[in-house]
Design a protein around this motif. Structure first.
Motif, PDB file in Angstrom:
ATOM      1  N   SER A 131     -11.511   7.552  -2.753  1.00 52.76           N
ATOM      2  CA  SER A 131     -11.835   6.177  -2.383  1.00 52.76           C
ATOM      3  C   SER A 131     -11.566   5.999  -0.899  1.00 52.76           C
ATOM      4  N   ARG A 132     -12.291   5.067  -0.321  1.00 51.52           N
ATOM      5  CA  ARG A 132     -11.993   4.721   1.074  1.00 51.52           C
ATOM      6  C   ARG A 132     -10.629   4.053   1.168  1.00 51.52           C
ATOM      7  N   TYR A 133     -10.157   3.588   0.019  1.00 55.94           N
ATOM      8  CA  TYR A 133      -8.853   2.922  -0.042  1.00 55.94           C
ATOM      9  C   TYR A 133      -7.990   3.629  -1.086  1.00 55.94           C
ATOM     10  N   PRO A 134      -7.494   4.804  -0.768  1.00 58.07           N
ATOM     11  CA  PRO A 134      -6.732   5.581  -1.766  1.00 58.07           C
ATOM     12  C   PRO A 134      -5.510   4.796  -2.249  1.00 58.07           C
ATOM     13  N   HIS A 135      -5.179   5.014  -3.515  1.00 54.74           N
ATOM     14  CA  HIS A 135      -4.013   4.342  -4.069  1.00 54.74           C
ATOM     15  C   HIS A 135      -3.530   5.116  -5.285  1.00 54.74           C
ATOM     16  N   SER A 136      -2.298   4.829  -5.669  1.00 56.93           N
ATOM     17  CA  SER A 136      -1.741   5.454  -6.861  1.00 56.93           C
ATOM     18  C   SER A 136      -2.019   4.565  -8.074  1.00 56.93           C
ATOM     19  N   ASN A 137      -1.613   5.063  -9.232  1.00 61.25           N
ATOM     20  CA  ASN A 137      -1.814   4.252 -10.444  1.00 61.25           C
ATOM     21  C   ASN A 137      -0.779   3.126 -10.562  1.00 61.25           C
ATOM     22  N   GLN A 138       0.097   3.031  -9.580  1.00 58.71           N
ATOM     23  CA  GLN A 138       1.060   1.930  -9.563  1.00 58.71           C
ATOM     24  C   GLN A 138       0.579   0.769  -8.687  1.00 58.71           C
ATOM     25  N   ALA A 139      -0.592   0.925  -8.133  1.00 56.67           N
ATOM     26  CA  ALA A 139      -1.127  -0.131  -7.259  1.00 56.67           C
ATOM     27  C   ALA A 139      -1.477  -1.373  -8.074  1.00 56.67           C
TER      28      ALA A 139
END
Lengths: 128, 255
Positions: free
Chosen positions: B170-178
Protein backbone atom coordinates in the motif's frame (compact mmCIF):
# COMPACT_ATOMS: atom_id res chain seq x y z
CA UNK A 1 1.34 -9.28 -47.14
CA UNK A 2 0.47 -5.71 -46.75
CA UNK A 3 3.12 -3.48 -45.30
CA UNK A 4 2.40 -1.49 -42.21
CA UNK A 5 4.27 1.59 -41.27
CA UNK A 6 5.69 2.28 -37.91
CA UNK A 7 5.95 5.99 -37.38
CA UNK A 8 8.02 7.14 -34.50
CA UNK A 9 7.51 10.62 -33.26
CA UNK A 10 9.32 11.64 -30.14
CA UNK A 11 7.65 14.38 -28.17
CA UNK A 12 7.75 15.60 -24.65
CA UNK A 13 4.23 14.53 -24.05
CA UNK A 14 3.20 12.82 -20.89
CA UNK A 15 -0.31 11.54 -20.78
CA UNK A 16 -2.33 12.88 -17.92
CA UNK A 17 -3.59 9.37 -17.40
CA UNK A 18 -0.14 7.87 -16.97
CA UNK A 19 -0.52 8.20 -13.24
CA UNK A 20 -3.45 5.83 -13.41
CA UNK A 21 -1.27 3.29 -15.14
CA UNK A 22 1.28 3.65 -12.42
CA UNK A 23 -1.41 3.01 -9.84
CA UNK A 24 -1.75 -0.61 -10.89
CA UNK A 25 1.86 -1.60 -11.23
CA UNK A 26 5.24 -0.14 -11.81
CA UNK A 27 5.36 1.74 -15.10
CA UNK A 28 9.11 2.14 -14.99
CA UNK A 29 9.55 0.09 -18.15
CA UNK A 30 7.54 2.58 -20.20
CA UNK A 31 8.87 5.90 -21.43
CA UNK A 32 5.96 8.26 -20.89
CA UNK A 33 8.14 11.16 -21.97
CA UNK A 34 7.95 9.96 -25.57
CA UNK A 35 5.09 9.34 -27.94
CA UNK A 36 5.36 6.66 -30.57
CA UNK A 37 2.68 6.02 -33.17
CA UNK A 38 2.35 2.45 -34.38
CA UNK A 39 0.11 1.23 -37.18
CA UNK A 40 -0.67 -2.44 -37.53
CA UNK A 41 -3.24 -5.16 -38.13
CA UNK A 42 -5.17 -6.30 -35.09
CA UNK A 43 -4.36 -9.90 -34.21
CA UNK A 44 -5.95 -9.91 -30.78
CA UNK A 45 -7.63 -7.34 -28.61
CA UNK A 46 -8.91 -7.51 -25.08
CA UNK A 47 -10.36 -4.44 -23.48
CA UNK A 48 -10.15 -5.26 -19.81
CA UNK A 49 -9.31 -3.92 -16.40
CA UNK A 50 -6.87 -3.05 -15.06
CA UNK A 51 -5.20 -2.86 -18.47
CA UNK A 52 -6.14 -3.47 -22.08
CA UNK A 53 -4.14 -5.91 -24.18
CA UNK A 54 -3.61 -5.51 -27.88
CA UNK A 55 -1.55 -7.60 -30.28
CA UNK A 56 -0.76 -6.01 -33.62
CA UNK A 57 0.99 -7.42 -36.64
CA UNK A 58 3.50 -4.72 -37.45
CA UNK A 59 6.03 -4.36 -40.24
CA UNK A 60 8.92 -1.98 -40.43
CA UNK A 61 12.24 -1.82 -42.24
CA UNK A 62 14.33 -2.42 -39.17
CA UNK A 63 12.76 -5.58 -37.85
CA UNK A 64 10.41 -6.84 -40.54
CA UNK A 65 6.98 -8.26 -39.82
CA UNK A 66 6.11 -9.60 -36.38
CA UNK A 67 3.37 -9.60 -33.76
CA UNK A 68 3.82 -7.09 -30.98
CA UNK A 69 1.90 -7.14 -27.70
CA UNK A 70 0.92 -3.89 -26.08
CA UNK A 71 -0.86 -3.04 -22.87
CA UNK A 72 -2.74 0.12 -22.11
CA UNK A 73 -5.24 2.04 -20.08
CA UNK A 74 -8.07 0.26 -18.32
CA UNK A 75 -11.28 -0.45 -20.19
CA UNK A 76 -13.05 2.05 -17.95
CA UNK A 77 -10.61 4.81 -18.76
CA UNK A 78 -10.61 4.00 -22.47
CA UNK A 79 -14.40 4.09 -22.40
CA UNK A 80 -14.30 7.54 -20.82
CA UNK A 81 -11.96 8.64 -23.59
CA UNK A 82 -14.52 7.55 -26.15
CA UNK A 83 -13.99 3.86 -26.72
CA UNK A 84 -17.16 2.08 -27.82
CA UNK A 85 -17.75 -1.65 -28.27
CA UNK A 86 -17.18 -2.92 -31.82
CA UNK A 87 -15.23 0.14 -32.90
CA UNK A 88 -12.77 -2.26 -34.49
CA UNK A 89 -12.01 -5.92 -34.45
CA UNK A 90 -9.46 -8.52 -35.47
CA UNK A 91 -8.00 -7.99 -38.96
CA UNK A 92 -8.70 -4.24 -38.84
CA UNK A 93 -5.83 -1.83 -39.19
CA UNK A 94 -5.47 0.66 -36.35
CA UNK A 95 -2.99 3.28 -35.27
CA UNK A 96 -2.07 3.51 -31.62
CA UNK A 97 -0.15 6.01 -29.60
CA UNK A 98 2.11 4.39 -27.08
CA UNK A 99 4.68 5.12 -24.44
CA UNK A 100 7.50 2.91 -25.79
CA UNK A 101 9.63 0.49 -23.83
CA UNK A 102 12.62 2.16 -22.28
CA UNK A 103 14.88 -0.72 -23.25
CA UNK A 104 14.03 -0.36 -26.93
CA UNK A 105 12.17 -3.65 -27.18
CA UNK A 106 8.90 -4.01 -29.04
CA UNK A 107 5.80 -3.14 -27.08
CA UNK A 108 4.61 -0.22 -25.04
CA UNK A 109 1.73 1.31 -23.19
CA UNK A 110 -1.27 2.37 -25.28
CA UNK A 111 -2.65 5.79 -24.39
CA UNK A 112 -4.78 6.49 -27.48
CA UNK A 113 -5.86 4.86 -30.73
CA UNK A 114 -7.39 5.57 -34.13
CA UNK A 115 -9.83 3.13 -35.69
CA UNK A 116 -10.09 2.20 -39.40
CA UNK A 117 -12.94 4.72 -39.72
CA UNK A 118 -10.77 7.47 -38.36
CA UNK A 119 -12.46 7.62 -35.00
CA UNK A 120 -10.11 8.43 -32.18
CA UNK A 121 -9.97 7.35 -28.59
CA UNK A 122 -7.75 9.76 -26.78
CA UNK A 123 -5.50 12.20 -28.59
CA UNK A 124 -3.73 10.44 -31.42
CA UNK A 125 -3.59 13.56 -33.56
CA UNK A 126 -2.07 15.60 -30.78
CA UNK A 127 1.24 13.97 -31.57
CA UNK A 128 0.91 14.04 -35.37
CA UNK B 1 -30.99 26.95 53.50
CA UNK B 2 -34.13 27.55 51.45
CA UNK B 3 -32.45 30.59 50.02
CA UNK B 4 -29.45 28.45 49.26
CA UNK B 5 -31.60 25.87 47.53
CA UNK B 6 -33.34 28.57 45.59
CA UNK B 7 -30.05 29.98 44.44
CA UNK B 8 -28.91 26.57 43.35
CA UNK B 9 -32.12 26.08 41.38
CA UNK B 10 -31.91 29.45 39.71
CA UNK B 11 -28.30 28.73 38.90
CA UNK B 12 -29.08 25.35 37.34
CA UNK B 13 -32.38 26.35 35.75
CA UNK B 14 -30.90 28.09 32.71
CA UNK B 15 -28.76 25.04 31.98
CA UNK B 16 -31.72 22.73 32.32
CA UNK B 17 -33.81 24.89 29.99
CA UNK B 18 -31.05 25.26 27.45
CA UNK B 19 -30.39 21.54 27.69
CA UNK B 20 -34.03 20.78 26.98
CA UNK B 21 -33.87 23.08 24.01
CA UNK B 22 -30.71 21.46 22.74
CA UNK B 23 -31.94 17.87 22.97
CA UNK B 24 -34.47 18.26 20.15
CA UNK B 25 -31.87 20.04 18.04
CA UNK B 26 -29.35 17.22 18.42
CA UNK B 27 -32.02 14.58 17.87
CA UNK B 28 -33.14 16.33 14.70
CA UNK B 29 -29.62 16.36 13.37
CA UNK B 30 -29.14 12.69 14.19
CA UNK B 31 -32.48 11.58 12.81
CA UNK B 32 -32.21 13.71 9.71
CA UNK B 33 -28.55 13.59 8.77
CA UNK B 34 -27.17 14.98 5.53
CA UNK B 35 -27.34 12.68 2.54
CA UNK B 36 -23.90 11.98 1.08
CA UNK B 37 -25.35 9.85 -1.73
CA UNK B 38 -23.96 10.63 -5.16
CA UNK B 39 -20.98 10.22 -7.45
CA UNK B 40 -17.80 11.91 -6.33
CA UNK B 41 -14.38 12.58 -7.78
CA UNK B 42 -11.23 13.96 -6.27
CA UNK B 43 -11.54 17.66 -5.54
CA UNK B 44 -10.33 19.88 -8.36
CA UNK B 45 -11.57 23.19 -7.09
CA UNK B 46 -13.41 25.97 -8.87
CA UNK B 47 -13.31 25.98 -12.68
CA UNK B 48 -10.48 28.12 -13.97
CA UNK B 49 -8.94 28.59 -10.56
CA UNK B 50 -5.19 28.78 -10.75
CA UNK B 51 -3.26 26.09 -8.94
CA UNK B 52 -5.86 23.69 -7.58
CA UNK B 53 -5.45 22.15 -4.19
CA UNK B 54 -3.63 18.91 -3.76
CA UNK B 55 -5.38 15.56 -3.72
CA UNK B 56 -5.36 15.67 0.03
CA UNK B 57 -3.90 18.01 2.53
CA UNK B 58 -1.22 17.27 5.07
CA UNK B 59 -0.37 13.74 5.96
CA UNK B 60 3.15 12.59 6.49
CA UNK B 61 3.79 8.90 6.83
CA UNK B 62 6.46 8.29 9.46
CA UNK B 63 7.19 4.60 9.66
CA UNK B 64 9.20 2.97 12.42
CA UNK B 65 12.44 1.39 11.10
CA UNK B 66 11.03 -2.15 10.99
CA UNK B 67 8.03 -0.99 8.98
CA UNK B 68 10.23 1.00 6.63
CA UNK B 69 12.31 -2.11 6.07
CA UNK B 70 9.15 -4.09 5.32
CA UNK B 71 8.15 -1.49 2.77
CA UNK B 72 11.57 -1.51 1.15
CA UNK B 73 11.47 -5.29 0.94
CA UNK B 74 8.18 -5.09 -0.94
CA UNK B 75 9.55 -2.46 -3.28
CA UNK B 76 12.64 -4.55 -3.95
CA UNK B 77 10.60 -7.50 -5.19
CA UNK B 78 8.11 -5.53 -7.28
CA UNK B 79 9.85 -2.45 -8.62
CA UNK B 80 10.11 -2.42 -12.39
CA UNK B 81 7.81 -5.41 -12.75
CA UNK B 82 4.16 -5.90 -13.62
CA UNK B 83 3.54 -7.27 -10.16
CA UNK B 84 1.23 -5.24 -7.99
CA UNK B 85 -2.00 -5.57 -6.09
CA UNK B 86 -3.94 -3.57 -8.65
CA UNK B 87 -2.56 -5.57 -11.53
CA UNK B 88 -3.88 -8.66 -9.73
CA UNK B 89 -7.29 -7.00 -9.41
CA UNK B 90 -6.88 -6.50 -5.68
CA UNK B 91 -8.21 -3.27 -4.25
CA UNK B 92 -6.02 -0.87 -2.33
CA UNK B 93 -7.61 -1.35 1.07
CA UNK B 94 -7.85 1.35 3.70
CA UNK B 95 -6.68 4.01 3.75
CA UNK B 96 -5.59 3.75 0.10
CA UNK B 97 -9.11 3.13 -1.15
CA UNK B 98 -10.35 6.28 0.50
CA UNK B 99 -7.35 8.50 -0.20
CA UNK B 100 -6.60 7.49 -3.76
CA UNK B 101 -8.37 4.63 -5.49
CA UNK B 102 -6.33 5.13 -8.64
CA UNK B 103 -7.99 8.37 -9.51
CA UNK B 104 -11.29 6.68 -10.29
CA UNK B 105 -14.60 8.08 -9.02
CA UNK B 106 -16.53 6.74 -6.07
CA UNK B 107 -20.22 6.44 -5.41
CA UNK B 108 -21.98 6.68 -2.07
CA UNK B 109 -25.34 5.06 -1.40
CA UNK B 110 -26.83 5.99 1.93
CA UNK B 111 -29.40 4.21 4.04
CA UNK B 112 -30.24 5.13 7.62
CA UNK B 113 -28.44 2.10 8.98
CA UNK B 114 -25.62 1.77 6.50
CA UNK B 115 -23.58 3.80 4.10
CA UNK B 116 -22.05 2.06 1.09
CA UNK B 117 -18.94 3.51 -0.49
CA UNK B 118 -18.27 2.01 -3.89
CA UNK B 119 -14.88 2.86 -5.33
CA UNK B 120 -15.03 2.23 -9.06
CA UNK B 121 -11.49 0.88 -9.19
CA UNK B 122 -11.62 -2.85 -8.54
CA UNK B 123 -15.28 -2.57 -7.50
CA UNK B 124 -13.95 -1.98 -4.03
CA UNK B 125 -16.82 -1.64 -1.55
CA UNK B 126 -16.86 -0.42 2.00
CA UNK B 127 -19.84 -0.85 4.27
CA UNK B 128 -20.06 1.70 7.04
CA UNK B 129 -22.42 0.24 9.63
CA UNK B 130 -24.28 3.00 11.45
CA UNK B 131 -25.24 2.87 15.13
CA UNK B 132 -26.87 -0.43 16.10
CA UNK B 133 -26.21 -1.90 12.68
CA UNK B 134 -22.56 -2.18 13.67
CA UNK B 135 -21.55 -5.32 15.51
CA UNK B 136 -18.48 -6.21 17.47
CA UNK B 137 -15.57 -5.87 15.01
CA UNK B 138 -13.64 -8.55 16.90
CA UNK B 139 -16.20 -11.08 15.69
CA UNK B 140 -15.11 -10.60 12.09
CA UNK B 141 -12.05 -11.56 10.11
CA UNK B 142 -9.55 -8.91 9.19
CA UNK B 143 -9.83 -7.47 5.67
CA UNK B 144 -7.96 -4.92 3.62
CA UNK B 145 -10.75 -2.41 4.21
CA UNK B 146 -11.32 -3.51 7.77
CA UNK B 147 -14.62 -3.31 9.64
CA UNK B 148 -16.19 0.13 9.85
CA UNK B 149 -18.59 1.28 12.57
CA UNK B 150 -20.16 4.70 12.19
CA UNK B 151 -22.36 7.18 13.99
CA UNK B 152 -23.60 10.68 13.43
CA UNK B 153 -22.43 13.62 15.48
CA UNK B 154 -24.65 16.42 14.25
CA UNK B 155 -24.06 16.74 10.52
CA UNK B 156 -20.86 14.72 10.60
CA UNK B 157 -20.48 11.01 10.12
CA UNK B 158 -17.79 9.54 12.34
CA UNK B 159 -16.33 6.26 11.11
CA UNK B 160 -14.03 4.02 13.11
CA UNK B 161 -12.29 1.28 11.14
CA UNK B 162 -10.52 -1.64 12.76
CA UNK B 163 -9.77 -5.28 11.82
CA UNK B 164 -7.33 -4.20 9.12
CA UNK B 165 -4.76 -6.54 7.63
CA UNK B 166 -1.08 -5.82 7.70
CA UNK B 167 -0.28 -4.27 4.33
CA UNK B 168 3.10 -3.58 2.80
CA UNK B 169 1.59 -3.35 -0.69
CA UNK B 170 0.00 0.00 0.00
CA UNK B 171 1.06 3.57 -0.45
CA UNK B 172 0.17 3.81 3.22
CA UNK B 173 1.70 0.72 4.83
CA UNK B 174 0.33 -0.30 8.20
CA UNK B 175 0.16 -3.20 10.59
CA UNK B 176 -2.94 -5.13 11.58
CA UNK B 177 -3.05 -3.03 14.75
CA UNK B 178 -3.82 0.12 12.79
CA UNK B 179 -7.09 1.93 13.37
CA UNK B 180 -8.56 4.64 11.19
CA UNK B 181 -10.93 7.41 12.16
CA UNK B 182 -12.75 9.33 9.45
CA UNK B 183 -15.03 12.31 9.90
CA UNK B 184 -17.21 13.03 6.85
CA UNK B 185 -18.93 16.36 6.31
CA UNK B 186 -20.02 18.75 3.61
CA UNK B 187 -17.42 21.42 3.01
CA UNK B 188 -17.96 24.75 1.27
CA UNK B 189 -19.50 24.23 -2.16
CA UNK B 190 -17.82 25.43 -5.34
CA UNK B 191 -18.89 28.75 -6.79
CA UNK B 192 -21.18 27.00 -9.26
CA UNK B 193 -22.94 25.18 -6.44
CA UNK B 194 -21.18 21.86 -6.86
CA UNK B 195 -21.20 20.07 -3.53
CA UNK B 196 -17.92 19.27 -1.81
CA UNK B 197 -17.51 16.34 0.52
CA UNK B 198 -14.60 16.21 2.94
CA UNK B 199 -13.21 13.65 5.32
CA UNK B 200 -10.67 14.25 8.04
CA UNK B 201 -8.72 11.05 8.48
CA UNK B 202 -6.42 9.86 11.21
CA UNK B 203 -4.63 6.53 11.01
CA UNK B 204 -3.06 5.36 14.24
CA UNK B 205 -0.75 2.39 14.35
CA UNK B 206 1.14 1.56 17.55
CA UNK B 207 3.36 -0.94 15.72
CA UNK B 208 4.29 0.72 12.43
CA UNK B 209 3.80 4.45 12.75
CA UNK B 210 5.98 6.83 14.72
CA UNK B 211 2.99 9.15 14.87
CA UNK B 212 -0.56 9.09 13.49
CA UNK B 213 -1.09 9.87 9.83
CA UNK B 214 -3.45 12.83 9.74
CA UNK B 215 -4.89 14.21 6.53
CA UNK B 216 -8.00 15.61 4.89
CA UNK B 217 -9.42 14.32 1.64
CA UNK B 218 -11.94 16.26 -0.44
CA UNK B 219 -14.19 15.24 -3.29
CA UNK B 220 -16.50 17.20 -5.53
CA UNK B 221 -19.77 15.88 -6.85
CA UNK B 222 -20.13 14.64 -10.39
CA UNK B 223 -23.48 15.50 -11.88
CA UNK B 224 -25.04 13.28 -14.55
CA UNK B 225 -22.16 10.91 -14.09
CA UNK B 226 -22.11 7.25 -14.95
CA UNK B 227 -20.02 5.29 -12.47
CA UNK B 228 -19.01 2.06 -14.14
CA UNK B 229 -18.52 -1.46 -12.94
CA UNK B 230 -14.94 -2.68 -12.98
CA UNK B 231 -14.69 -6.19 -14.32
CA UNK B 232 -11.12 -7.24 -13.69
CA UNK B 233 -10.74 -10.89 -12.78
CA UNK B 234 -12.46 -12.47 -15.78
CA UNK B 235 -9.42 -12.37 -18.09
CA UNK B 236 -7.47 -14.49 -15.60
CA UNK B 237 -10.22 -17.09 -15.62
CA UNK B 238 -10.51 -17.00 -19.41
CA UNK B 239 -6.79 -17.65 -19.68
CA UNK B 240 -7.17 -20.62 -17.35
CA UNK B 241 -10.06 -21.96 -19.40
CA UNK B 242 -8.07 -21.56 -22.57
CA UNK B 243 -5.24 -23.68 -21.18
CA UNK B 244 -7.68 -26.38 -20.02
CA UNK B 245 -9.32 -26.55 -23.42
CA UNK B 246 -6.00 -26.58 -25.26
CA UNK B 247 -4.74 -29.41 -23.07
CA UNK B 248 -7.94 -31.35 -23.77
CA UNK B 249 -7.80 -30.65 -27.48
CA UNK B 250 -11.21 -29.03 -27.37
CA UNK B 251 -12.49 -25.85 -28.87
CA UNK B 252 -13.32 -23.22 -26.30
CA UNK B 253 -16.64 -21.59 -27.08
CA UNK B 254 -16.66 -18.45 -25.00
CA UNK B 255 -15.72 -14.88 -25.71
Amino acid sequence: MKNYLVTIIATIFASSLSTIAIAHHSAAQFDFGNTVLVTGKVEEVRFANPHMRLILEVTDDARGTRDIEFEGHSRNNMRRQGLMPDMFTVEDTVTIRIAPMRNGNDGGYVTALRTPDGEEVGRVTAAD
Amino acid sequence: MPIHLFSIRTGILPFIISGLLLVPAISTAASNPPDFSGAWTTYRGNPGAAGGPSRFMGGELNLVPAAEQARQDFISVTEGTNHGAGNSCVGGGMPGSMLGSGGYPMEILQRPEQLFVIYEAHNEIRRLYIDDEAQNPDDFFAERNGYSSAHWEGDRLIVETTRLKTQVDSRYPHSNQATIREEYYFDESLTDGTRVLAADMTMTDPLWLEEPLVTTKRWQELSDYHVLTYECTEPVWLDEMEVLYEEAGLEMIQE
